[in-house]
Design a protein around this motif. Sequence first.
Motif, PDB file in Angstrom:
ATOM      1  N   ARG A  66       0.857  -1.167   0.000  1.00 17.82           N
ATOM      2  CA  ARG A  66       0.000   0.000   0.000  1.00 17.82           C
ATOM      3  C   ARG A  66       0.906   1.234   0.000  1.00 17.82           C
ATOM      4  O   ARG A  66       2.131   1.103   0.024  1.00 17.82           O
ATOM      5  N   LEU A  79      -1.311   7.924  -7.170  1.00 18.17           N
ATOM      6  CA  LEU A  79      -2.432   7.706  -8.081  1.00 18.17           C
ATOM      7  C   LEU A  79      -1.937   7.418  -9.494  1.00 18.17           C
ATOM      8  O   LEU A  79      -2.489   6.554 -10.186  1.00 18.17           O
ATOM      9  N   SER A  84      -5.388   3.331  -5.656  1.00 18.88           N
ATOM     10  CA  SER A  84      -6.653   4.026  -5.429  1.00 18.88           C
ATOM     11  C   SER A  84      -6.606   4.678  -4.053  1.00 18.88           C
ATOM     12  O   SER A  84      -5.757   4.353  -3.217  1.00 18.88           O
ATOM     13  N   GLY A  85      -7.522   5.600  -3.811  1.00 22.32           N
ATOM     14  CA  GLY A  85      -7.510   6.329  -2.559  1.00 22.32           C
ATOM     15  C   GLY A  85      -7.598   5.433  -1.335  1.00 22.32           C
ATOM     16  O   GLY A  85      -6.982   5.714  -0.304  1.00 22.32           O
ATOM     17  N   ASP A  86      -8.352   4.322  -1.444  1.00 21.57           N
ATOM     18  CA  ASP A  86      -8.513   3.460  -0.279  1.00 21.57           C
ATOM     19  C   ASP A  86      -7.307   2.568  -0.016  1.00 21.57           C
ATOM     20  O   ASP A  86      -7.316   1.791   0.942  1.00 21.57           O
ATOM     21  N   GLU A  87      -6.255   2.679  -0.840  1.00 18.07           N
ATOM     22  CA  GLU A  87      -5.007   1.950  -0.603  1.00 18.07           C
ATOM     23  C   GLU A  87      -3.930   2.840   0.025  1.00 18.07           C
ATOM     24  O   GLU A  87      -2.791   2.430   0.158  1.00 18.07           O
ATOM     25  N   GLY A 107     -10.512  10.214  -2.703  1.00 15.09           N
ATOM     26  CA  GLY A 107     -10.816   8.886  -2.186  1.00 15.09           C
ATOM     27  C   GLY A 107      -9.995   8.413  -1.013  1.00 15.09           C
ATOM     28  O   GLY A 107     -10.182   7.280  -0.546  1.00 15.09           O
TER      29      GLY A 107
END
Length: 412
Positions: A66, A79, A84-87, A107
């Motif tokens: 991550r 990015l 992604s934002g949730d990572e 995100g």
Amino acid sequence: MNQYEDLSARFGTPLYVYDLDEVAAARKELLDALPEEFELFYALKANPHPEIVRALREPGDARSCRAEISSTGELAAALEAGFSGDEILYTGPGKTAGELSEAIGLGVRMFSAESETDVQHIGRTADAHGVVADCLLRVNSATASATTSIRMTGAPSQFGFESETLGEVMPRLRRISGVHLAGLHFFPLSNAKDEASLIAEFTHTIALAAQLQQELELPLRFVDIGGGFSVPYATPGRRASYPGLRDALAAALDEHFPAWREGTPRFACESGRYLVGASGALVAGVSNVKVSRGRKFVILDAGINTFGGMSGLGRLLPVTVELDDTRAVDRASLVGPLCTPGDMLGREIKVPELGPGDTVVVPNAGAYGPTASLLMFLGRPAPAEVMLRGGEVVSASRIEHRRTPLSGSAHG
């Protein structure tokens, strides 16, 4: 002509050469040293080049990393590399309202919070976006185990809540809208001296996390116990190995968090330099050789504007470069091209016979290179950066500096 000479002939010097296969190997070694239930964050501050970040995200023959970031510039790099934002975990003591708004809008939902006001800022911005953000409370422990490494806790600091006073602010933290207090974040040391020091610090951290969970009545969903994994910086050698770490972590977690294998809570480590340090080399050209009062100076086209000497948090100039060169028969100081006596890369080190037009190779320079350097000082061009995979060039690029007019100015 060796590979570095060939690449410097093609792309010029100074030149960074990164081996993406080595990045993947470091990731696999570190993940293999951790319990398989652990997650691993890559700290982009070590090297935010999108190709390197992408290589650490791609699963390959190991689990994916991550991303841990501390700015919107690093967010953009993550990015671009496919995260992604949730990572992503957003850290740092100076998050502005604009940065938080941009991150949440893109995100990002997990933040490391350093203070009560930091939690307030995160919550206010999350409310404005109509979402709830997860906050990991960064803890500045009052005590520590390892004493031979770069300490990150135990003293007054802009980083983290003091462990001994966290209980006093918890009632107020619980009332802040827009955030969920999801867990704890620790970063007690950098560049552990040896495996025993690292294990001792991690064991201490796990015990403290369990103690805080009980004392604060804070059910933990996520705990980041930090890093401290070691690799040489600008000197020959291999990154450290940790054959006993997995079992030691598992034993400590079994004692303090019996349900950790089922993900209650989830655990993570983070690393920057260990994952990328050994992947890179800096190739510098010799511009001149000068003897002054009996001492030899080899003047390079790479100096502290190219290799800034940030070998880990809390460690700044001067750098102490050593060359991995079996031809070394002489002693000289390696200096850069800048108009300051501080532009020193290595003082009285072993070198081969060198003259104008020759090149030198600085090993283990994959972390804290261009983006940790005084890139714009004296307006010299940034070094080229070349990526290799399987010995073949994947990409070649250079950071460019340009001044951009702002809106509202006469030229905007």
